[in-house]
Design an enzyme around this catalytic site. Structure first.
Site: not given
Length: 978
Positions: A755, A856
């Site tokens: 991220e 994910e």
């Protein structure tokens, strides 16, 4: 067992004239049942009865009673059997009524071994060495077990009913190659009239070789299935299961209509409202007190007459606690409800309910519920939890506020969660797909239908032609774009802009596509966020956003869906700072028929995921095969479908079975993250990741590594956050060396720094090159692993921090700094997906030429039918895209999901509509072909990449062969010797 009636006549004979007391005794575990008075003058009739709750080894009936020297005359004795009016199950605790041959005194009938071997050992036939019966002279031995679910079963369909709580107890132990305690479970197999099978856990116990262990539990049926089978299972393959006795008794009808008893008892917490003082409660590092009515000034209980306090707290984890070992079971979903407040602080502070469990010889803390509590009013804590792994101890406690603040507890209730009826598939009718809901969106009627949000001023403007060429490249846009747009000026708040009420035009459960062109006007410099928003009653819904400036027009793409009926919905555009003008052109909100795209996606999938295959036959049986029947069955699609797993839930056998059957890749939820492997500096813990990796390797599951670092500061453990400069750099280097040298060559992928579009912890402290350094060093330490960037909100247009364009810029910058970026991870935490928007994002990312993985994936919707539709939209879009190399789900089991209402399997193991849709797509993406051998002695077909079996009829009989279709060339020729 039944009731035995005795009838006899007797009198004493002696010189005594008075009546003698003659107690008649049944010697049954020393219990006297009847006494009468008898005389010499006449015969006396004695009557009595007795019940047997168990069958003793020896039973003796005798008469006694007159004093010494007095003769006892007996005329007759009769003992008869009479069945009691009560249900047999209540006569002896249900042993004969619910479970037949509960103690194996009649051999194995009507017990059945489940795909294994069983026999009865007894005092006469011989016990196992060193193992004698616990309560009787027989026990069952279940051996030759090759699976954990194999055991001993009995059909109890005709002996149970709905609305009744049944209590189960059994004495068990194990034998064989086992060093420690292993779990033995009682389970119900419910076979429904629709052909489905449901498994309900009843109870469990950790059993050993050394002694008998008592398994306890309970169950209740809300609906009566076609068959109800009770069985014992659980020990690992190769371990014998030994059963001494099994009792199931009726404990009565359920009293509560609110709580469904699936297992265990309704009230898990003892003395939940402190009516019995502080019995069963204790202080966790602090003192506890009970208070009646008013205490702490004006504090009064919210419910009942009492509340408890936790005082003298010197750590935030101090509080009131209760041990619930033996009263909660794994694989059962529980609900927690508590009412709390604080004393000693005027500021709100977080109060938590936490469960501590001892499992696998280690501790684990499970957060159950939390809320901000105050000193002014009681606040409610609500939550749910599910334990997957076997555990030896469980303690629930309330904690959270800083030291010195008292926690006040009005009550704590813990009960099995209610199984809610799944909502039906919503009916969606009279929807005009593709029709814009907004009135006068082209502004041909001036400002009709439009109003300002707030006090800004709206006006209609016409754009200069030189500003429109980039927009008009799209033929679809040319139909709408005229250059007319709405200008919002005099904006004094961020949320001010043009708006329109669309309440009556919206339909529930429909996915709406949002599209608009925007740019800023005078009053500002640089780019600013611009949003299409929906004010849904008191909630804010994001319809898409983009960063825009005044130099050109920018397109907003977004989507939304409403699942609850609102009273008012206003669509508006907002975003730039106060004082910055906002221009909006061609704003559209229209329902999108997502299924209309599926046929196109099937054709696209055929081109991307299939190839032509030519089977050539050779060998002695290949002669005269013309016209012979050929049957092709694909056994596995080689495309990577995976899920995240964790140490505690892979211990659930049902979870593991579903995972292994339906996925071929895995990623660890937390076990490889730095805060898990090194929570305290210098204390490395790779035990959990080692065990998970061994599990995957044993079952030939490929594994992604997630993650080496995490750039978001909140995800960095405290000791790392405290480091600066060369100390932090040394920690980074140690992390790389420690993990990658340990697992070199065992993880196929690594998310290097998670991220990076949303965080900058390492970059802020160690400079911009640290990110590329992580990639370079990781590649040196493990050259075989593909190194990924990984981020969220890239695919749906809802986040200006993580647009495809910014992701591309990040990857290019890393590559220019020598980072060997090998893949792009698009997380896929998405709601109401729209295929065209997803495809557009993937197309942009594909320019880099790197494989894109959905890393994910979860989609969330409270209605499981809508969740299934959303999941199908995303899976079809990703599977059809040539740049997508794999799809990893971020879980599939209820209570083991990052987001609520995203699961495919309910907590009790039921596959819901979303799970059924996933399995249906997996089946659709398998090739099945039947045909005949052609004149060239070949069989041609087009199939998905993966593993196949082939059966062909030959002159000497059927011949079966296996082969693999790969993805490396348009046509694959496979020669099979038959």
């Amino acid at each position: 067992m039944g009731k035995f009636m005795s009838l006899l006549e007797l009198r004493p004979l002696s010189n005594l004239r008075k009546r003698a007391l003659l107690p008649t005794m049944f010697l049954l575990q020393g219990i006297s049942t009847r006494r009468i008075s008898a005389s010499q003058e006449c015969w006396e009739k004695m009557e009595g009865s007795f019940n047997l709750t168990t069958i003793p080894r020896r039973l003796v009936f005798y008469l006694e009673g007159p004093p010494p020297g007095v003769d006892l005359l007996i005329d007759s004795v009769a003992i008869s059997y009479k069945k009691t009016e009560k249900s047999v199950s209540s006569t002896i605790g249900g042993t004969e009524g619910i479970i037949s041959n509960y103690d194996f005194s009649k051999g194995l009938h009507p017990w059945n071994p489940i795909c294994c071997h069983a026999y009865v050992a007894s005092q006469w036939s011989g016990f196992l060495d060193g193992i004698r019966g616990n309560s009787g002279e027989n026990y069952a031995v279940v051996s030759k077990r090759t699976e954990h679910w194999q055991g001993l079963e009995q059909d109890i369909t005709n002996r149970v009913s709905t609305g009744t709580v049944y209590v189960v107890s059994a004495f068990v132990r194990v034998d064989g190659n086992v060093q420690d305690q292993v779990e033995v479970k009682g389970t119900l197999r419910l076979q429904n009239t629709d052909g489905s099978t449901h498994y309900n856990p009843v109870g469990s116990v950790l059993a050993s070789k050394e002694k008998w262990n008592k398994l306890e539990g309970s169950f209740s049926l809300t609906n009566m299935p076609k068959h109800v089978v009770f069985y014992l299972e659980g020990p690992p393959a190769g371990v014998d299961l030994i059963i001494d006795s099994v009792n199931i008794s009726c404990s009565g009808h359920k009293q509560s209509k609110e709580v469904k008893v699936t297992s265990g008892v309704e009230t898990v917490i003892k003395n939940p409202h402190f009516e019995d003082g502080l019995k069963n409660w204790s202080g966790r590092g602090c003192n506890i007190c009970r208070h009646e009515l008013a205490a702490y000034g004006n504090v009064r209980p919210l419910n009942g007459s009492y509340f408890a306090s936790a005082t003298g707290r010197v750590h935030n984890w101090h509080g009131i606690q209760q041990e619930i070992t033996g009263r909660v079971q794994r694989k059962v979903l529980y609900e927690i409800n508590s009412t709390v407040r604080i004393f000693g602080s005027a500021n709100d502070t977080e109060v938590r309910v936490t469960l501590w469990v001892q499992e696998y010889g280690r501790e684990r803390y499970v957060g159950l519920a939390k809320n901000q509590a105050s000193d002014k009013q009681w606040k409610h804590l609500k939550g749910r939890f599910l334990l997957h792994a076997p555990f030896t101890k469980a303690v629930i406690f309330i904690e959270g506020p800083p030291a010195g603040i008292d926690i006040l507890v009005d009550g704590l209730v813990l009960s099995p969660a209610r199984k809610l009826q799944a909502a039906p598939c919503p009916k969606i009718e009279n929807v005009l797909y593709g029709v814009n809901l907004l009135h006068n969106s082209a502004f041909t009627c001036g400002l009709a239908g439009w109003s300002p949000m707030g006090s800004c001023r709206l006006s209609i403007q016409t754009e200069a032609p030189h500003m429109l060429p980039s927009i008009l490249k799209d033929l679809a846009s040319q139909k709408h774009i005229s250059g007319r747009h709405i200008l919002a000026s005099n904006r004094t708040e961020v949320w001010m802009g043009p708006s329109q009420v669309i309440t009556d035009k919206l339909r529930l459960h429909v996915t709406y596509r949002v599209s608009a062109w925007v740019r800023t006007g005078s009053g500002g410099h640089g780019r600013h966020n611009v949003n299409v928003c929906l004010a849904v009653d008191n909630q804010w819904v994001n319809g898409g956003q983009v960063e825009a400036d005044g130099d050109q027009w920018y397109e907003i793409k977004g989507a939304f869906k409403l699942e609850k009926q609102p009273s008012k919905v206003t669509a508006y555009v907002q975003g730039p700072p106060p004082g910055v003008d906002l221009r909006v052109m061609d704003l559209q909100i229209y329902p999108v028929d997502r299924k209309a795209r599926f046929e196109y996606l099937k054709e696209k999938t055929d081109k991307v995921r299939k190839r032509d295959v030519v089977l050539k036959f050779q060998g002695s049986n290949a002669v005269n095969l013309l016209g012979s029947s050929v049957r092709i069955q694909q056994t596995e699609n080689s495309f990577p479908f995976g899920s995240c797993i964790a140490k505690h839930n892979i211990a659930n056998e049902d979870f593991a079975e579903f995972f292994l059957k339906n996925f071929n890749w895995a990623v660890f939820e937390n076990e490889l993250k730095w805060y898990h492997t090194e929570a305290e500096q210098g204390r490395l813990n790779y035990k959990d990741s080692d065990e998970l990796l061994e599990f995957c390797e044993k079952h030939k599951i490929q594994v992604r590594g997630h993650c080496l670092f995490w750039e978001v500061e909140d995800a960095v453990q405290p000791w790392v956050r405290s480091l600066q400069g060369h100390h932090l750099m040394a920690a980074v280097q140690n992390r790389l060396q420690s993990l990658l040298s340990r697992y070199k060559g065992r993880f196929r992928h690594h998310d290097v720094n998670n991220e990076m579009l949303h965080g900058s912890f390492y970059e802020d402290r160690l400079g911009r090159d640290i990110r590329a350094y992580m990639f370079r060093e990781a590649h040196k330490l493990d050259p075989s692993a593909v190194l990924f960037v990984n981020d969220y909100n890239v695919e749906d247009g809802c986040d200006t921090k993580s647009t495809p364009e910014k992701f591309i810029e990040q990857v290019v910058d890393l590559q220019e700094r020598g980072a060997p970026v090998g893949g792009i991870g698009v997380q896929g935490h998405i709601s109401h997906p729209v295929g065209e928007i997803i495809c557009d994002s993937l197309d942009k990312l594909a320019i880099l030429g790197l494989p894109i993985w959905i890393t994910e994936l979860d989609v969330t919707s409270e209605n499981e039918h809508l969740r299934a539709d959303d999941l199908e939209v995303f899976l079809r879009e990703a599977f059809a895209h040539s740049a997508v190399g794999g799809i990893i789900l971020w879980g599939f089991w209820e209570m083991f999901m990052f987001r609520e209402h995203a699961h495919l399997v309910d907590a009790d193991g039921t596959i819901n509509e979303a799970g059924k849709r996933y399995l249906s797509l997996k089946q659709e993406w398998l090739t099945r072909v039947n045909g005949n051998v052609n004149h060239q002695g070949e069989f041609n077909f087009r199939g998905y990449h993966g593993s196949y079996t082939m059966e062909v009829d030959t002159p000497s009989g059927k011949v079966t062969r296996s082969f693999v279709v790969d993805e490396h060339s348009p046509v694959q020729v496979i020669t099979l010797n038959i």
